[in-house]
Write an enzyme that holds these catalytic residues in place. Structure first.
Site, PDB file in Angstrom:
ATOM      1  N   LYS A  39       0.847  -1.200   0.000  1.00  0.00           N
ATOM      2  CA  LYS A  39       0.000   0.000   0.000  1.00  0.00           C
ATOM      3  C   LYS A  39       0.885   1.254   0.000  1.00  0.00           C
ATOM      4  O   LYS A  39       2.091   1.177   0.238  1.00  0.00           O
ATOM      5  CB  LYS A  39      -0.892  -0.015   1.238  1.00  0.00           C
ATOM      6  CG  LYS A  39      -0.120   0.150   2.542  1.00  0.00           C
ATOM      7  CD  LYS A  39      -1.011  -0.057   3.756  1.00  0.00           C
ATOM      8  CE  LYS A  39      -0.189   0.164   5.028  1.00  0.00           C
ATOM      9  NZ  LYS A  39      -0.840  -0.404   6.201  1.00  0.00           N
ATOM     10  N   TYR A 270      16.795  30.764   7.486  1.00  0.00           N
ATOM     11  CA  TYR A 270      15.699  31.552   8.042  1.00  0.00           C
ATOM     12  C   TYR A 270      15.739  31.568   9.568  1.00  0.00           C
ATOM     13  O   TYR A 270      15.911  30.529  10.208  1.00  0.00           O
ATOM     14  CB  TYR A 270      14.359  30.954   7.618  1.00  0.00           C
ATOM     15  CG  TYR A 270      14.080  31.082   6.139  1.00  0.00           C
ATOM     16  CD1 TYR A 270      13.931  32.327   5.539  1.00  0.00           C
ATOM     17  CD2 TYR A 270      13.957  29.949   5.353  1.00  0.00           C
ATOM     18  CE1 TYR A 270      13.655  32.438   4.183  1.00  0.00           C
ATOM     19  CE2 TYR A 270      13.682  30.054   3.997  1.00  0.00           C
ATOM     20  CZ  TYR A 270      13.533  31.307   3.419  1.00  0.00           C
ATOM     21  OH  TYR A 270      13.265  31.408   2.092  1.00  0.00           O
TER      22      TYR A 270
HETATM   23  C1  LIG Z   1      -0.038  -1.464   6.752  1.00  0.00           C
HETATM   24  C2  LIG Z   1      -0.669  -2.703   7.207  1.00  0.00           C
HETATM   25  C3  LIG Z   1       0.104  -3.844   7.465  1.00  0.00           C
HETATM   26  C4  LIG Z   1       1.615  -3.844   7.430  1.00  0.00           C
HETATM   27  O1  LIG Z   1       2.142  -3.292   8.630  1.00  0.00           O
HETATM   28  P1  LIG Z   1       3.712  -3.223   8.907  1.00  0.00           P
HETATM   29  O2  LIG Z   1       3.792  -2.693  10.278  1.00  0.00           O
HETATM   30  O3  LIG Z   1       4.263  -2.274   7.885  1.00  0.00           O
HETATM   31  O4  LIG Z   1       4.276  -4.574   8.743  1.00  0.00           O
HETATM   32  C5  LIG Z   1      -0.565  -5.002   7.795  1.00  0.00           C
HETATM   33  N1  LIG Z   1      -1.912  -5.048   7.881  1.00  0.00           N
HETATM   34  C6  LIG Z   1      -2.689  -3.967   7.640  1.00  0.00           C
HETATM   35  C7  LIG Z   1      -4.155  -4.077   7.743  1.00  0.00           C
HETATM   36  C8  LIG Z   1      -2.086  -2.759   7.319  1.00  0.00           C
HETATM   37  O5  LIG Z   1      -2.851  -1.681   7.105  1.00  0.00           O
END
Ligand SMILES: *Cc1c(COP(=O)(O)O)cnc(C)c1O
Length: 379
Positions: A39, A270
């Site tokens: 994702k 800045y």
């Molecule tokens: C993002 C996500 C993961 C992966 O989590 P990590 O901590 O990056 O391993 C697993 N399950 C869901 C539902 C997620 O949203």
């Protein structure tokens, strides 16, 4: 026309991604499946290239946030199961069915819509039912989940392929008992769902922290994200667990654009939050918060120049920042600057930048990967 090379580059090592997948594969019993979580544009590494690397290492199941990402993966030619973790909005149902995406479901409306569409298209759609066991996010209450499982079991064109939940506390050292309790709840619920629906969905709950810490909570599938990109989410030791073999896959590199000598008493950037206490050699670097490098690390950040760590001085600007290079007399305009990654013996990881910014490596990877041109290589 001659292409103009980018000033700053995110480099992604595809060999490191494959290595991390294989490392997790070896860590897990063969019967435990892996959903490679890609994702958020594969945590900034690039959706299709990263998923392709995991597929080359053997991955056949991928987790995306949205149907848009799922369709992009199919367009990139990826086979295998693609699970849409955030579920679907009604407008995305047709595309999801046509492209054989497997959505996560947590209400009555979506399974009914998916079923109608699947029947109309002569297809079967796999769905993963999500239950909320303490995250306070997507998912049904346990009793409602069992009820919906029974409904799904009767809907034509649907197959209940997964029952999932999510650990809210898997990276918290003192929360081990809570995590184990949440896993046992899911396992119990799996029995109730099987009885109610007549099918036996795969149970999955463990993100990177969960799968690394709790061997008993891996179910039939785990969902690693961060660890596939080379970092552990755990900031404490777990007995019997060695994550030193994980290889960070992303680097961020720039170059020196200007070098200047400032006399003692000169303000830098800045607000003049840094003032030289002696004659100081500064390198001006063409990278700032618009490139995803957080302004909040001003005063703490370091970069690598000439194989050495040097401090970033003054406030980080939109497209620039300054590093003090008194300790690198050989530094010249055009020299490589590593904001994240390795240079010689030195290494700065997303986790270190995250510490400077009081955030987590996830956020650093997404920001830097999303804001810069990416180049892929195979180490
Ligand atoms: C993002 C996500 C993961 C992966 O989590 P990590 O901590 O990056 O391993 C697993 N399950 C869901 C539902 C997620 O949203």
């Amino acid at each position: 026309m001659t292409p103009v090379p980018a000033l700053n580059l995110v480099e992604v090592d595809l060999a490191a991604l494959r290595h991390n997948y294989r490392l997790l594969r070896r860590l897990l019993p063969p019967e435990v499946g892996i959903m490679a979580v890609v994702k958020a544009d594969a945590y900034g590494h690039g959706l299709a290239p990263a998923a392709g690397a995991f597929a080359a290492a053997g991955a056949d199941c991928f987790g995306v946030a949205t149907a848009t990402e799922g369709v992009a993966l199919r367009d990139a030619g990826l086979d295998g199961e693609i699970v849409v973790l955030l579920g679907l909005e009604p407008e995305a149902v047709a595309a999801a069915v046509a492209r054989e995406l497997s959505p996560v479901v947590f209400d009555d409306a979506l399974p009914a819509a998916l079923s109608r569409r699947a029947v109309a298209d002569g297809r079967e759609v796999g769905v993963h039912l999500k239950v909320d066991l303490g995250m306070g996010r997507f998912g049904l209450e346990p009793a409602a989940a069992v009820k919906l499982a029974a409904t799904i079991g009767k809907l034509p064109g649907l197959r209940l392929t997964g029952l999932l939940s999510h650990f809210p506390l898997a990276d918290s050292e003192p929360a081990a008992a809570t995590c184990r309790q949440q896993w046992r709840q899911l396992a119990t619920l799996g029995e109730e769902v099987a009885a109610a629906s007549g099918c036996r969905p795969r149970l999955h709950m463990a993100n990177s922290a969960g799968l690394l810490r709790f061997a008993e909570a891996r179910g039939q599938m785990v969902r690693p994200g961060l660890s596939l990109y080379g970092y552990t989410p755990l900031d404490f030791a777990v007995s019997g667990l060695d994550t030193a073999g994980l290889r960070p896959a992303m680097a961020l590199k720039s170059r020196i654009m200007q070098i200047k000598e400032l006399p003692a008493g000169s303000g830098v950037s800045y607000g003049h939050r840094f003032v030289t206490s002696r004659a100081t050699r500064l390198a001006v670097l063409p990278l700032g918060y618009a490139d995803g490098y957080p302004r909040g690390v001003s005063g703490r950040a370091q970069v690598l120049i000439g194989g050495r760590r040097v401090p970033v001085r003054g406030t980080i600007c939109m497209n620039a920042c300054m590093a003090e290079i008194d300790t690198v007399p050989a530094a010249r305009v055009g020299d490589e600057v590593v904001f994240m990654g390795r240079q010689g013996e030195e290494f700065i990881g997303a986790d270190e930048i995250a510490d400077w910014h009081r955030t987590i490596p996830y956020e650093i990877l997404c920001r830097l990967g999303g804001a810069n041109e990416r180049r892929y290589h195979d180490s």
